[in-house]
Design a protein around this motif. Structure first.
Motif, PDB file in Angstrom:
ATOM      1  N   SER A 119       0.830  -1.212   0.000  1.00  0.00           N
ATOM      2  CA  SER A 119       0.000   0.000   0.000  1.00  0.00           C
ATOM      3  C   SER A 119       0.862   1.259   0.000  1.00  0.00           C
ATOM      4  CB  SER A 119      -0.937   0.001   1.207  1.00  0.00           C
ATOM      5  OG  SER A 119      -0.198   0.060   2.419  1.00  0.00           O
ATOM      6  N   VAL A 120       2.016   1.182   0.689  1.00  0.00           N
ATOM      7  CA  VAL A 120       2.943   2.328   0.685  1.00  0.00           C
ATOM      8  C   VAL A 120       3.524   2.540  -0.708  1.00  0.00           C
ATOM      9  CG1 VAL A 120       5.124   3.209   1.603  1.00  0.00           C
ATOM     10  CG2 VAL A 120       3.495   2.094   3.125  1.00  0.00           C
ATOM     11  N   LEU A 121       3.830   1.452  -1.405  1.00  0.00           N
ATOM     12  CA  LEU A 121       4.345   1.570  -2.769  1.00  0.00           C
ATOM     13  C   LEU A 121       3.335   2.251  -3.674  1.00  0.00           C
ATOM     14  CD1 LEU A 121       5.987  -1.958  -3.282  1.00  0.00           C
ATOM     15  CD2 LEU A 121       7.157   0.198  -2.795  1.00  0.00           C
ATOM     16  N   ASN A 122       2.045   2.000  -3.436  1.00  0.00           N
ATOM     17  CA  ASN A 122       1.010   2.605  -4.264  1.00  0.00           C
ATOM     18  C   ASN A 122       0.884   4.102  -4.050  1.00  0.00           C
ATOM     19  OD1 ASN A 122      -0.708   0.557  -5.909  1.00  0.00           O
ATOM     20  ND2 ASN A 122      -0.341  -0.484  -3.977  1.00  0.00           N
ATOM     21  N   THR A 123       1.295   4.586  -2.875  1.00  0.00           N
ATOM     22  CA  THR A 123       1.203   6.023  -2.615  1.00  0.00           C
ATOM     23  C   THR A 123       2.244   6.814  -3.389  1.00  0.00           C
ATOM     24  OG1 THR A 123       2.710   5.914  -0.705  1.00  0.00           O
ATOM     25  CG2 THR A 123       0.352   5.549  -0.292  1.00  0.00           C
ATOM     26  N   GLY A 124       3.370   6.159  -3.737  1.00  0.00           N
ATOM     27  CA  GLY A 124       4.403   6.829  -4.512  1.00  0.00           C
ATOM     28  C   GLY A 124       5.343   7.675  -3.693  1.00  0.00           C
ATOM     29  N   ASN A 125       5.284   7.605  -2.351  1.00  0.00           N
ATOM     30  CA  ASN A 125       6.181   8.376  -1.497  1.00  0.00           C
ATOM     31  C   ASN A 125       7.516   7.645  -1.380  1.00  0.00           C
ATOM     32  OD1 ASN A 125       7.518   9.233   1.064  1.00  0.00           O
ATOM     33  ND2 ASN A 125       5.753  10.604   1.171  1.00  0.00           N
ATOM     34  N   ASN A 126       8.584   8.260  -1.876  1.00  0.00           N
ATOM     35  CA  ASN A 126       9.895   7.596  -1.915  1.00  0.00           C
ATOM     36  C   ASN A 126      10.434   7.292  -0.525  1.00  0.00           C
ATOM     37  OD1 ASN A 126      10.080   7.389  -4.658  1.00  0.00           O
ATOM     38  ND2 ASN A 126      11.314   9.222  -4.929  1.00  0.00           N
ATOM     39  N   ASN A 127      10.406   8.293   0.374  1.00  0.00           N
ATOM     40  CA  ASN A 127      11.005   8.102   1.696  1.00  0.00           C
ATOM     41  C   ASN A 127      10.312   6.996   2.470  1.00  0.00           C
ATOM     42  OD1 ASN A 127      12.800  10.095   1.141  1.00  0.00           O
ATOM     43  ND2 ASN A 127      11.924  11.632   2.515  1.00  0.00           N
ATOM     44  N   ASP A 128       8.981   6.999   2.445  1.00  0.00           N
ATOM     45  CA  ASP A 128       8.238   5.964   3.168  1.00  0.00           C
ATOM     46  C   ASP A 128       8.500   4.577   2.595  1.00  0.00           C
ATOM     47  OD1 ASP A 128       7.197   7.811   4.873  1.00  0.00           O
ATOM     48  OD2 ASP A 128       5.271   7.998   3.853  1.00  0.00           O
ATOM     49  N   SER A 129       8.515   4.487   1.261  1.00  0.00           N
ATOM     50  CA  SER A 129       8.703   3.170   0.642  1.00  0.00           C
ATOM     51  C   SER A 129      10.106   2.641   0.882  1.00  0.00           C
ATOM     52  CB  SER A 129       8.411   3.251  -0.861  1.00  0.00           C
ATOM     53  OG  SER A 129       9.295   4.144  -1.514  1.00  0.00           O
ATOM     54  N   ILE A 130      11.116   3.509   0.883  1.00  0.00           N
ATOM     55  CA  ILE A 130      12.488   3.067   1.162  1.00  0.00           C
ATOM     56  C   ILE A 130      12.573   2.506   2.574  1.00  0.00           C
ATOM     57  CG2 ILE A 130      14.871   3.836   1.488  1.00  0.00           C
ATOM     58  CD1 ILE A 130      14.406   5.885  -0.738  1.00  0.00           C
ATOM     59  N   ASN A 131      11.999   3.228   3.525  1.00  0.00           N
ATOM     60  CA  ASN A 131      12.049   2.784   4.915  1.00  0.00           C
ATOM     61  C   ASN A 131      11.307   1.463   5.096  1.00  0.00           C
ATOM     62  OD1 ASN A 131      12.785   3.096   7.631  1.00  0.00           O
ATOM     63  ND2 ASN A 131      10.786   3.965   8.139  1.00  0.00           N
ATOM     64  N   HIS A 132      10.127   1.338   4.475  1.00  0.00           N
ATOM     65  CA  HIS A 132       9.344   0.119   4.622  1.00  0.00           C
ATOM     66  C   HIS A 132      10.025  -1.080   3.951  1.00  0.00           C
ATOM     67  CE1 HIS A 132       6.082   2.612   6.159  1.00  0.00           C
ATOM     68  NE2 HIS A 132       5.405   1.506   6.429  1.00  0.00           N
ATOM     69  N   VAL A 133      10.628  -0.854   2.806  1.00  0.00           N
ATOM     70  CA  VAL A 133      11.303  -1.963   2.124  1.00  0.00           C
ATOM     71  C   VAL A 133      12.501  -2.433   2.926  1.00  0.00           C
ATOM     72  CG1 VAL A 133      12.695  -2.549   0.087  1.00  0.00           C
ATOM     73  CG2 VAL A 133      10.504  -1.393  -0.196  1.00  0.00           C
ATOM     74  N   LYS A 134      13.249  -1.497   3.509  1.00  0.00           N
ATOM     75  CA  LYS A 134      14.389  -1.880   4.336  1.00  0.00           C
ATOM     76  C   LYS A 134      13.929  -2.669   5.561  1.00  0.00           C
ATOM     77  CE  LYS A 134      18.816  -1.815   5.096  1.00  0.00           C
ATOM     78  NZ  LYS A 134      19.710  -2.582   4.200  1.00  0.00           N
ATOM     79  N   CYS A 135      12.827  -2.247   6.159  1.00  0.00           N
ATOM     80  CA  CYS A 135      12.297  -2.983   7.308  1.00  0.00           C
ATOM     81  C   CYS A 135      11.752  -4.338   6.893  1.00  0.00           C
ATOM     82  CB  CYS A 135      11.200  -2.160   7.980  1.00  0.00           C
ATOM     83  SG  CYS A 135      11.800  -0.666   8.806  1.00  0.00           S
TER      84      CYS A 135
END
Length: 394
Positions: free
Chosen positions: A43-59
Motif C-alpha cells: 500500500s505504501v508503494l502505491n502512494t508513490g512516497n519515496n522516503n516511506d517506501s524506502i524505509n518500509h522496504v528496508k524494514c
C-alpha cells in the motif's frame, strides 16, 4: 544575506531528511504476520512516497530475514514476490526463479521474469536465512527512489543473507532479467543497485552483460542489496568519437579551402568586384573563414593552460559565429530588395550600412558580454565528475 542563510539551512535539512530514512528504526514489529506487513508495504508503494517506501522496504528485508522457516517459504502479495530459504546442509549455491506471482528456489516457474544465481562463496548455513524479494512498482512517474532515468519494467530485485553483510565476492552474483519489453535504439541497460546509506543508485561492483538483440540482461555483482536495470542513453565509444573528429576536421578544412579560393577569385576578378551582390557574398565568406580558422584549433587550445589564449579563442569564436549569422540575415534582406522591391530603390552608401550591421552588431554583443561578466569566456569543466578536463566556453 539572511535569506541566503535561511535557504542554505533549508536545503541542508532537505538533504538530511532525504537520506535519514534508512537510519530510522523499524516501527513495525517483525513478529506479526509477514503477509500482513507485506500488504502494508504494498500500500505504501502505491502512494508513490519515496522516503516511506524506502524505509518500509528496508524494514521488510529485516523482517523476512528474521522469519523462522524450516526450508523454503514463498510469499506473494500483489506487487511483492518473495521467497525465504534456509539451507539445511553445506551451501553449494542457489538458483532462484521468479515471475510476477511467485518465486521458487531450484525450480523453474512459468513466464519467468527474473532468475538469480547465488555462488557457493556466500557460505550460508542453517543459522542463515537467504531472502529474495522482487518489487514491481504498480505505477511510476519515471523515477523510482530518485533514479536518474527509467528503471526497466519498474522492477527491483533484493537479495540478502540474515546475519551477514555480503560484499566483495570473488564469484559474482548473477541476476538475469528476461527482456519482455523492447529496448529501443536510444536506450541501453545499465545494472545498478540502490545504496541505502546515500539514497542513490550506483553501478560500483556491478557488470552489465548484454548485447543488443539478446533476450535477457545479466547483472553480475559482488555484493547483495536491491538491484535494478537503469535505461540510459548510450554514450559514444572512443572509436566513434575519433571518427567524428576526423569527419569534422576534414569537412571544416575543405570548407576553409573553398572559401579562401572564393575570396581570391573575387580579388583577382575586376567584374566581380564591381557587383554589389558579390560583395555581400564575400563578406559572408570572410565571416565563415574566421569561424573555421578559429574552430579548427579550438580543441588544442582548450587543452593548453594559457588563460589569455583561451580567452582570445572564445571571443573570436563567439564573434565570428555572430558575424556569420548577421551576414546570413543580410543576404536575405539583400535578396528581398533585389527581387521584391525592384523599382525606385536607392540606398546611399548601401554596402557601408550593411557592413556596419554585419560586423558591428556582433562586436557590440561580444563587448557587452565582456563588460558584464568577463568570466563568461574561458575555461569551464566539460565533465563535472572530472574537473581536470577543460574546454573553451563561449
Amino acid at each position: 544575506m539572511k535569506w541566503w542563510l535561511l535557504w542554505c539551512f533549508f536545503v541542508s535539512d532537505m538533504t538530511q531528511n532525504q537520506c535519514s530514512v534508512q537510519a530510522n528504526s523499524c516501527s513495525h514489529p517483525c513478529q506479526v504476520n509477514i503477509v500482513s506487513y507485506m500488504e502494508e508495504v504494498n500500500s505504501v508503494l502505491n502512494t508513490g512516497n519515496n522516503n516511506d517506501s524506502i524505509n518500509h522496504v528496508k524494514c521488510l528485508e529485516k523482517c523476512l530475514e528474521e522469519q523462522d522457516v524450516e526450508d523454503t517459504k514463498p510469499i506473494s502479495v500483489s506487487n511483492l514476490v518473495a521467497v525465504i530459504y534456509k539451507p539445511n546442509l553445506s551451501f553449494t549455491g542457489l538458483k532462484i526463479h521468479a515471475n510476477e506471482y511467485e518465486a521458487m528456489p531450484h525450480k523453474p516457474v512459468t513466464n519467468r521474469k527474473v532468475s538469480v544465481q547465488l555462488p557457493e562463496e556466500l557460505d550460508a548455513g542453517p543459522n542463515n536465512t537467504i531472502v529474495f524479494c522482487m518489487i514491481t512498482w504498480p505505477h511510476t512517474d519515471g523515477t523510482i527512489w530518485g533514479a536518474p532515468s527509467l528503471i526497466y519494467e519498474n522492477r527491483l530485485v533484493g537479495l540478502s543473507v540474515g546475519g551477514k553483510n555480503v560484499s566483495g565476492l570473488q564469484k559474482l552474483v548473477n541476476i538475469t532479467m528476461n527482456v519482455t519489453t523492447a529496448i529501443n535504439e536510444t536506450q541501453e541497460p545499465k545494472c545498478v543497485f540502490f545504496n541505502f546509506s546515500t539514497c542513490e543508485y550506483s553501478s560500483q561492483g556491478c557488470l552489465t552483460l548484454w548485447k543488443r538483440g539478446e533476450s535477457h540482461i545479466t547483472c553480475s555483482c559482488d555484493h547483495l542489496t536491491y538491484f535494478g536495470v537503469l535505461m540510459v542513453t548510450p554514450s559514444l565509444s572512443s572509436k566513434d568519437k575519433e571518427i567524428l573528429l576526423y569527419i569534422t576536421l576534414i569537412g571544416c578544412s575543405l570548407s576553409l579551402v573553398c572559401l579562401v579560393i572564393t575570396v581570391l577569385l573575387f580579388i583577382t576578378n575586376r567584374h566581380m568586384r564591381a557587383d554589389v551582390s558579390m560583395k555581400v557574398h564575400i563578406n559572408l565568406a570572410v565571416a565563415l573563414i574566421l569561424l573555421n580558422v578559429h574552430f579548427l584549433p579550438s580543441q588544442q587550445v582548450a587543452a593548453l593552460s594559457s588563460t589569455g589564449l583561451c580567452l582570445y579563442m572564445a571571443l573570436a569564436l563567439h564573434y565570428s559565429l555572430l558575424a556569420t549569422f548577421s551576414w546570413m540575415a543580410l543576404e536575405g534582406v539583400h535578396l528581398y530588395i533585389l527581387l521584391v522591391r525592384v523599382f525606385n530603390i536607392y540606398i546611399r552608401r548601401y554596402l557601408l550600412k550593411l557592413s556596419v550591421v554585419g560586423w558591428g552588431i556582433p562586436a557590440v554583443i561580444v563587448s557587452l558580454v565582456v563588460i558584464i561578466d568577463r568570466s563568461t569566456y574561458g575555461h569551464v569543466p566539460l565533465d563535472l565528475s572530472k574537473p581536470q578536463r577543460h574546454h573553451n566556453r563561449v
